[in-house]
Scaffold this motif. Structure first.
Motif, PDB file in Angstrom:
ATOM      1  N   LEU A  42      19.808 -21.365 -17.707  1.00  0.00           N
ATOM      2  CA  LEU A  42      19.609 -20.766 -16.386  1.00  0.00           C
ATOM      3  C   LEU A  42      19.732 -19.240 -16.427  1.00  0.00           C
ATOM      4  O   LEU A  42      19.981 -18.615 -15.400  1.00  0.00           O
ATOM      5  CB  LEU A  42      20.626 -21.336 -15.401  1.00  0.00           C
ATOM      6  N   ASP A  43      19.601 -18.629 -17.611  1.00  0.00           N
ATOM      7  CA  ASP A  43      19.628 -17.167 -17.786  1.00  0.00           C
ATOM      8  C   ASP A  43      20.951 -16.537 -17.379  1.00  0.00           C
ATOM      9  O   ASP A  43      20.984 -15.387 -16.965  1.00  0.00           O
ATOM     10  CB  ASP A  43      18.492 -16.492 -16.996  1.00  0.00           C
ATOM     11  N   ALA A  44      22.049 -17.286 -17.465  1.00  0.00           N
ATOM     12  CA  ALA A  44      23.365 -16.703 -17.188  1.00  0.00           C
ATOM     13  C   ALA A  44      24.134 -16.674 -18.507  1.00  0.00           C
ATOM     14  O   ALA A  44      25.047 -17.467 -18.737  1.00  0.00           O
ATOM     15  CB  ALA A  44      24.114 -17.510 -16.132  1.00  0.00           C
ATOM     16  N   GLN A  49      12.253 -14.341 -13.872  1.00  0.00           N
ATOM     17  CA  GLN A  49      13.517 -14.223 -14.600  1.00  0.00           C
ATOM     18  C   GLN A  49      14.181 -12.879 -14.321  1.00  0.00           C
ATOM     19  O   GLN A  49      13.573 -11.825 -14.505  1.00  0.00           O
ATOM     20  CB  GLN A  49      13.239 -14.351 -16.096  1.00  0.00           C
ATOM     21  N   ARG A  79      20.342 -18.759  -9.632  1.00  0.00           N
ATOM     22  CA  ARG A  79      19.091 -18.569 -10.362  1.00  0.00           C
ATOM     23  C   ARG A  79      17.877 -18.847  -9.482  1.00  0.00           C
ATOM     24  O   ARG A  79      16.866 -18.160  -9.576  1.00  0.00           O
ATOM     25  CB  ARG A  79      19.097 -19.495 -11.587  1.00  0.00           C
ATOM     26  N   TYR A  80      17.989 -19.841  -8.604  1.00  0.00           N
ATOM     27  CA  TYR A  80      16.858 -20.197  -7.754  1.00  0.00           C
ATOM     28  C   TYR A  80      16.902 -19.494  -6.407  1.00  0.00           C
ATOM     29  O   TYR A  80      16.052 -19.715  -5.566  1.00  0.00           O
ATOM     30  CB  TYR A  80      16.796 -21.715  -7.553  1.00  0.00           C
ATOM     31  N   PRO A  82      18.456 -12.883  -7.275  1.00  0.00           N
ATOM     32  CA  PRO A  82      19.353 -13.099  -8.415  1.00  0.00           C
ATOM     33  C   PRO A  82      19.944 -11.794  -8.952  1.00  0.00           C
ATOM     34  O   PRO A  82      20.953 -11.824  -9.645  1.00  0.00           O
ATOM     35  CB  PRO A  82      18.447 -13.737  -9.470  1.00  0.00           C
TER      36      PRO A  82
END
Lengths: 166, 103
Positions: free
Chosen positions: A46-48, A120, B51-52, B56
């Protein structure tokens, strides 16, 4: 839903289910590290990235080791023969299944959970550090105080009082 | 089924597994681990919604999870300390046998 997500989801659920289902407590904690690592991989997915590595350091590194130490220190020969589950395990399992059914129904019915994936975000550790030092500096300080209090409190609670009397 | 939905369903499943463990296990340490699993499911929800979500770049979800992980670590340390103290008192970690507060 990608193949990577499916693999990670199966890994995480298998690890946590084994952690809650196995008889031997040490095996449970070993399976739990697998589940925690799966959650960390999901964070990376989740790009964290920062949270993913924090998860590995705190949960896989510290909490699992702490649990193994606690199991080691509370191990007694009689605890092996005892049944692993409570006498009310059927009611507990039913409550958990009912909670999952309600949550799954709410998620499937909600329009808010049908979001498309936004582009992203480019988050690096410097931005997180900046936010922690400026906008979130008061929560950070309070967290430091809480961790200090928890450290001292855990030592005081777990200390053997008989040693003081001698 | 959208991707956010699948993350939320996975998190609900993790929460239910943790709840089942916390309600059915006899060992106090494994009950504490079940509570940790429930906290992890909540953290996964935070990250998925971050994220969604629409913005963000504002880092709110990440900050919430970082503080939540810190609180969970403090809770695990104090909880295991309490279990050790209770074990020293009653010589067991079996919750079905720990049925009196005074001992």
């Amino acid at each position: 839903m990608t193949v990577i997500f499916l693999i990670l989801a199966v890994l995480t659920v298998a690890g946590t289910a084994a952690a809650m289902g196995m008889r031997n407590a040490v095996h449970c904690v070993l399976a739990l590290t697998l589940g925690f690592a799966g959650v960390a991989a999901l964070y990376l997915q989740l790009d964290a990235q920062f949270v993913g590595f924090t998860q590995i350091m705190v949960y896989v590194g510290a909490v699992a080791i702490l649990a193994v130490f606690a199991i080691m220190m509370t191990h007694s020969p009689t605890s092996v023969q005892l049944p692993a589950y409570s006498t009310h395990w059927l009611a507990g399992g039913f409550v958990a299944a009912a909670v999952f059914a309600v949550l799954a129904w709410a998620i499937r019915a909600s329009a808010a959970s049908a979001q498309p994936l936004p582009p992203q975000p480019d988050i690096d550790v410097q931005q997180i550090g900046d936010a922690l030092m400026h906008r979130y500096v008061l929560p950070l300080e309070i967290m430091g105080l809480l961790l200090t209090a928890a450290l001292i409190g855990a030592v005081v609670i777990a200390m053997d009082r008989k040693e003081e009397i001698k | 089924m959208s991707s956010l939905q699948s993350y939320l369903l996975l998190s609900a499943l993790l929460f239910s597994i943790g709840l089942a463990g916390a309600l059915t296990r006899r060992n106090a340490i494994l009950v504490l681990i079940g509570i940790e699993l429930m906290l992890n499911a909540a953290n996964l929800n935070f990250i998925a919604f971050w994220r969604y979500g629409p913005t963000p770049s504002k880092l709110t979800g990440i900050m919430f999870v970082i503080f939540s992980i810190s609180v969970a670590a403090a809770e695990a340390a104090v909880g295991l300390g309490i279990i050790l103290a209770a074990y020293r008192h009653s010589k067991t970690t079996d919750l079905d046998q720990m049925n009196s507060l005074k001992g």
